[in-house]
Design a protein around this motif. Structure first.
Motif, PDB file in Angstrom:
ATOM      1  N   GLU A 124       0.873  -1.190   0.000  1.00  0.00           N
ATOM      2  CA  GLU A 124       0.000   0.000   0.000  1.00  0.00           C
ATOM      3  C   GLU A 124       0.892   1.216   0.000  1.00  0.00           C
ATOM      4  OE1 GLU A 124      -3.501  -1.326   3.110  1.00  0.00           O
ATOM      5  OE2 GLU A 124      -2.283   0.426   3.593  1.00  0.00           O
ATOM      6  N   GLY A 125       0.948   1.949  -1.088  1.00  0.00           N
ATOM      7  CA  GLY A 125       1.851   3.107  -1.144  1.00  0.00           C
ATOM      8  C   GLY A 125       3.282   2.661  -0.893  1.00  0.00           C
ATOM      9  N   CYS A 126       3.945   3.345   0.041  1.00  0.00           N
ATOM     10  CA  CYS A 126       5.360   2.984   0.318  1.00  0.00           C
ATOM     11  C   CYS A 126       5.475   1.777   1.224  1.00  0.00           C
ATOM     12  CB  CYS A 126       6.053   4.154   1.013  1.00  0.00           C
ATOM     13  SG  CYS A 126       6.249   5.576  -0.043  1.00  0.00           S
ATOM     14  N   TRP A 127       4.353   1.236   1.673  1.00  0.00           N
ATOM     15  CA  TRP A 127       4.401   0.213   2.718  1.00  0.00           C
ATOM     16  C   TRP A 127       4.147  -1.193   2.195  1.00  0.00           C
ATOM     17  CZ3 TRP A 127       5.904   1.552   7.640  1.00  0.00           C
ATOM     18  CH2 TRP A 127       6.044   2.930   7.865  1.00  0.00           C
ATOM     19  N   LEU A 128       4.911  -2.141   2.755  1.00  0.00           N
ATOM     20  CA  LEU A 128       4.722  -3.565   2.470  1.00  0.00           C
ATOM     21  C   LEU A 128       4.189  -4.204   3.748  1.00  0.00           C
ATOM     22  CD1 LEU A 128       8.161  -4.076   0.709  1.00  0.00           C
ATOM     23  CD2 LEU A 128       5.906  -4.159  -0.408  1.00  0.00           C
ATOM     24  N   ILE A 129       3.285  -5.145   3.611  1.00  0.00           N
ATOM     25  CA  ILE A 129       2.652  -5.734   4.796  1.00  0.00           C
ATOM     26  C   ILE A 129       2.915  -7.233   4.785  1.00  0.00           C
ATOM     27  CG2 ILE A 129       0.442  -6.070   5.998  1.00  0.00           C
ATOM     28  CD1 ILE A 129       0.068  -3.326   3.871  1.00  0.00           C
ATOM     29  N   ASP A 130       3.489  -7.730   5.870  1.00  0.00           N
ATOM     30  CA  ASP A 130       3.817  -9.153   5.892  1.00  0.00           C
ATOM     31  C   ASP A 130       2.628  -9.984   6.355  1.00  0.00           C
ATOM     32  OD1 ASP A 130       3.821  -9.398   8.695  1.00  0.00           O
ATOM     33  OD2 ASP A 130       6.007  -9.295   8.872  1.00  0.00           O
ATOM     34  N   ALA A 131       2.811 -11.305   6.338  1.00  0.00           N
ATOM     35  CA  ALA A 131       1.679 -12.205   6.597  1.00  0.00           C
ATOM     36  C   ALA A 131       1.183 -12.111   8.036  1.00  0.00           C
ATOM     37  CB  ALA A 131       2.092 -13.638   6.268  1.00  0.00           C
ATOM     38  N   ASP A 132       2.018 -11.569   8.933  1.00  0.00           N
ATOM     39  CA  ASP A 132       1.569 -11.370  10.311  1.00  0.00           C
ATOM     40  C   ASP A 132       1.035  -9.956  10.538  1.00  0.00           C
ATOM     41  OD1 ASP A 132       2.217 -13.941  10.974  1.00  0.00           O
ATOM     42  OD2 ASP A 132       4.194 -13.441  11.795  1.00  0.00           O
ATOM     43  N   GLY A 133       0.975  -9.160   9.479  1.00  0.00           N
ATOM     44  CA  GLY A 133       0.390  -7.823   9.593  1.00  0.00           C
ATOM     45  C   GLY A 133       1.400  -6.725   9.886  1.00  0.00           C
ATOM     46  N   LYS A 134       2.685  -7.071  10.012  1.00  0.00           N
ATOM     47  CA  LYS A 134       3.682  -6.023  10.272  1.00  0.00           C
ATOM     48  C   LYS A 134       3.950  -5.223   9.000  1.00  0.00           C
ATOM     49  CE  LYS A 134       8.224  -5.037  12.066  1.00  0.00           C
ATOM     50  NZ  LYS A 134       9.327  -5.373  12.936  1.00  0.00           N
ATOM     51  N   ARG A 135       4.172  -3.925   9.161  1.00  0.00           N
ATOM     52  CA  ARG A 135       4.365  -3.045   8.005  1.00  0.00           C
ATOM     53  C   ARG A 135       5.831  -2.630   7.881  1.00  0.00           C
ATOM     54  NH1 ARG A 135      -1.023  -0.997   6.872  1.00  0.00           N
ATOM     55  NH2 ARG A 135      -0.059   0.455   5.429  1.00  0.00           N
TER      56      ARG A 135
ATOM     57  N   HIS B 283      18.484  -4.096  11.887  1.00  0.00           N
ATOM     58  CA  HIS B 283      17.878  -3.179  12.845  1.00  0.00           C
ATOM     59  C   HIS B 283      16.642  -2.516  12.229  1.00  0.00           C
ATOM     60  CE1 HIS B 283      17.312  -0.284  15.987  1.00  0.00           C
ATOM     61  NE2 HIS B 283      17.058   0.564  14.994  1.00  0.00           N
ATOM     62  N   ALA B 284      16.786  -2.076  10.989  1.00  0.00           N
ATOM     63  CA  ALA B 284      15.677  -1.366  10.330  1.00  0.00           C
ATOM     64  C   ALA B 284      14.433  -2.250  10.256  1.00  0.00           C
ATOM     65  CB  ALA B 284      16.110  -0.909   8.943  1.00  0.00           C
ATOM     66  N   LEU B 285      14.621  -3.541  10.028  1.00  0.00           N
ATOM     67  CA  LEU B 285      13.459  -4.438   9.976  1.00  0.00           C
ATOM     68  C   LEU B 285      12.697  -4.416  11.305  1.00  0.00           C
ATOM     69  CD1 LEU B 285      14.630  -7.706   8.144  1.00  0.00           C
ATOM     70  CD2 LEU B 285      13.169  -5.879   7.255  1.00  0.00           C
ATOM     71  N   THR B 286      13.428  -4.344  12.400  1.00  0.00           N
ATOM     72  CA  THR B 286      12.741  -4.341  13.708  1.00  0.00           C
ATOM     73  C   THR B 286      11.903  -3.077  13.866  1.00  0.00           C
ATOM     74  OG1 THR B 286      14.518  -3.240  14.929  1.00  0.00           O
ATOM     75  CG2 THR B 286      14.629  -5.651  14.792  1.00  0.00           C
ATOM     76  N   GLU B 287      12.337  -1.990  13.211  1.00  0.00           N
ATOM     77  CA  GLU B 287      11.576  -0.731  13.314  1.00  0.00           C
ATOM     78  C   GLU B 287      10.554  -0.583  12.187  1.00  0.00           C
ATOM     79  OE1 GLU B 287      12.984   2.999  14.533  1.00  0.00           O
ATOM     80  OE2 GLU B 287      14.931   2.267  15.187  1.00  0.00           O
ATOM     81  N   GLY B 288      10.518  -1.552  11.275  1.00  0.00           N
ATOM     82  CA  GLY B 288       9.524  -1.481  10.204  1.00  0.00           C
ATOM     83  C   GLY B 288      10.001  -0.735   8.969  1.00  0.00           C
ATOM     84  N   ALA B 289      11.276  -0.916   8.595  1.00  0.00           N
ATOM     85  CA  ALA B 289      11.764  -0.325   7.336  1.00  0.00           C
ATOM     86  C   ALA B 289      12.590  -1.347   6.571  1.00  0.00           C
ATOM     87  CB  ALA B 289      12.615   0.912   7.613  1.00  0.00           C
ATOM     88  N   LEU B 290      12.411  -1.340   5.256  1.00  0.00           N
ATOM     89  CA  LEU B 290      13.231  -2.187   4.374  1.00  0.00           C
ATOM     90  C   LEU B 290      14.351  -1.297   3.860  1.00  0.00           C
ATOM     91  CD1 LEU B 290      11.871  -4.072   1.201  1.00  0.00           C
ATOM     92  CD2 LEU B 290      14.234  -3.634   1.742  1.00  0.00           C
ATOM     93  N   LEU B 291      15.525  -1.453   4.455  1.00  0.00           N
ATOM     94  CA  LEU B 291      16.667  -0.590   4.164  1.00  0.00           C
ATOM     95  C   LEU B 291      17.829  -1.485   3.758  1.00  0.00           C
ATOM     96  CD1 LEU B 291      16.967   2.505   4.407  1.00  0.00           C
ATOM     97  CD2 LEU B 291      17.666   2.202   6.773  1.00  0.00           C
TER      98      LEU B 291
END
Ligand code: PLP
Length: 481
Positions: free
Chosen positions: A66-77, A434-442
């Motif tokens: 959705e826009g800049c966001w990806l949503i995983d199967a557990d609902g995390k963005r 680290h970024a994954l834990t905060e919700g960013a694909l970096l």
């Protein structure tokens, strides 16, 4: 942080809650993520990955965008800070592009492009040529960036042959350049990590010095570095008269080698040098085209036109694989003859000019036409640079650089000497984790942490993302800023 979408509670977490309230024999919770990841790892071999890493690095199964966001199967963005390998321009599942693809799928999904054609392929060629301007006059479609490079190399070689100069069979590339992974494109790539193993299989291009302003060293002006590299190219071409078909350049940013940037004067000087030595200029804008560097095409900042323009990635807004090579009528006419002359360009891919991909590309161009995209990129670029500015003082950061909406942070062991961290330490990967834990694909490039976000990011999101990068770098180096 202004993360607009808090993490939703996923199915797995609900189950954990149930388990806590109703004690049961200990059994690891099987979340949707871990279930999909396990199925995936049993059968899928992933690109650009040491698969063993996934013994400790989680695979992220994405089910929605959705826009800049990806949503995983557990609902995390996750904020897609790298536009999914630089393809996405206007956000995931963009409604206009999705509708165009769906509509086209109900009319015509594909037809071979030899002897037959279709309206989206025609209109797309017309509109791409209008963006590129004269003397570009013809569009040859392919289906990946690497395939477009193969087309341009073959066309250039074949052009000289058709013109009675078969001795021209070498190519010149720039040190640090990346042009893809198929054997011809990989041969042109000058990044040992990708190229070295396959060296025995590859063509050997001549390598010209890089105009990279960072590599030139601290205090060296970017324009001076570019002119010095161009002088080196001039010398190289002078040593091989009548042997060279073309020079291959990534204008403004050598992306895969770590978002290394150079001054636009390089390309204008290179154009003049190529003309003087009668060598084609191929611009590889597969990564930097479609606004990434602030102009629609990157070469437009130098005021000169290449003989071949390779585009891909963002061409379809990140929806479907499609690439193209634009060229001029001088090249085209050298192939235009009696069939028996054997001058025709017989290269083909089954999915050349796929109608669904062309429809996605047309809808992407519609967004450029309808919205002030380049103005937005300029504003967001400034916001990103301001947000990353504190990192300039970090003891393990040698440079923070930006071009358009591409920004990069160069991590080093020693800031004063610019000595890099040993690659085996994988510091960039620690930032990624680290970024994954905060919700960013970096996803990094070695020791370079970079962002190349979709153009629908907000300034607030980029400020938050820069904070994630700062905390990730603190985590990876043990030093805060
Ligand atoms: N050229 C450049 C400059 C690229 O950055 C890439 C991919 O990253 C390619 C060519 C190859 O494109 P593809 O991965 O679509 O084959």
């Amino acid at each position: 942080p202004p993360t607009p979408h808090p993490t939703k509670r996923g199915r797995g977490e609900r189950r954990l809650l149930y388990v806590t309230l109703h004690p049961q024999p200990a059994k690891p919770a099987m979340t949707s993520n871990s279930h999909l990841a396990a199925r995936d790892l049993a059968v899928v071999w992933h690109p650009c990955t040491q698969m063993q890493d996934h013994e400790w690095l989680p695979m992220v199964p994405v089910v929605r965008g959705e826009g800049c966001w990806l949503i995983d199967a557990d609902g995390k963005r996750y904020f897609d800070a790298v536009s999914s390998w630089w393809v996405n321009l206007f956000g995931h599942a963009h409604p206009g592009i999705a509708a165009a693809v769906a509509g086209q799928a109900q009319r015509l999904e594909h037809v071979l492009l030899a002897g037959f054609t279709h309206p989206p392929a025609i209109e797309l060629a017309e509109r791409l040529l209008a963006h590129a301007g004269a003397p570009f006059a013809k569009v040859f479609y392919a289906d990946s960036g690497s395939a477009a490079i193969e087309v341009a190399l073959k066309m250039s070689f074949h052009y000289w042959r058709n013109c009675g100069e078969p001795r021209r069979r070498r190519f010149v590339v720039i040190d640090g350049g990346y042009h893809g992974e198929t054997l011809g494109a990989l041969a042109m790539t000058q990044i040992p990590l990708y190229r070295e193993v396959y060296g025995p299989l590859l063509l050997e291009p001549l390598v010209a010095p890089s105009p990279d302003a960072y590599a030139a060293g601290p205090g060296v002006d970017a324009c001076e570095a570019a002119l010095a590299a161009a002088a080196g190219l001039d010398e190289l071409l002078a040593q091989h008269p009548g042997e060279i078909c073309a020079l291959l350049v990534e204008p403004l940013v050598q992306c895969a080698s770590g978002m290394r940037m150079h001054h636009p004067v390089y390309l204008s000087r290179v154009r003049e040098i190529c003309d003087r030595h009668r060598v084609h200029l191929i611009a590889d804008e597969i990564a930097v085209g479609f606004g990434r560097t602030g102009s629609f095409f990157a070469h437009q900042q130098s005021g000169v036109k290449p003989d071949f323009l390779c585009i891909g990635k963002g061409l379809t807004g990140g929806f479907l694989p499609l690439s193209a090579v634009l060229t001029n009528n001088t090249v085209y006419d050298a192939f235009y003859d009696d069939y028996a002359s054997q001058k025709a360009f017989l290269h083909s891919h089954s999915y050349t000019g796929n109608a669904l991909a062309c429809a996605a590309a047309l809808a992407t161009l519609d967004v450029f036409d309808a919205e002030p995209v380049l103005e937005r990129i300029a504003e967001l670029g400034v916001a990103l640079e301001i947000a990353l500015a504190p990192l300039r003082e970090h003891p393990h950061v040698a440079e923070v650089r930006r071009c358009g909406l591409i920004a990069a942070v160069e991590l080093v062991r020693d800031r004063s000497t610019r000595e890099p961290f040993p690659w085996q330490e994988r510091r960039g990967l620690a930032v990624y984790q680290h970024a994954l834990t905060e919700g960013a694909l970096l996803r990094p490039l070695g020791n370079v942490v970079y962002c190349m976000p979709p153009y629908v990011a907000t300034a607030g999101e980029l400020e938050w993302l820069a904070g994630v990068a700062r905390r990730g770098i603190e985590h990876a180096t043990g030093v805060g800023c």
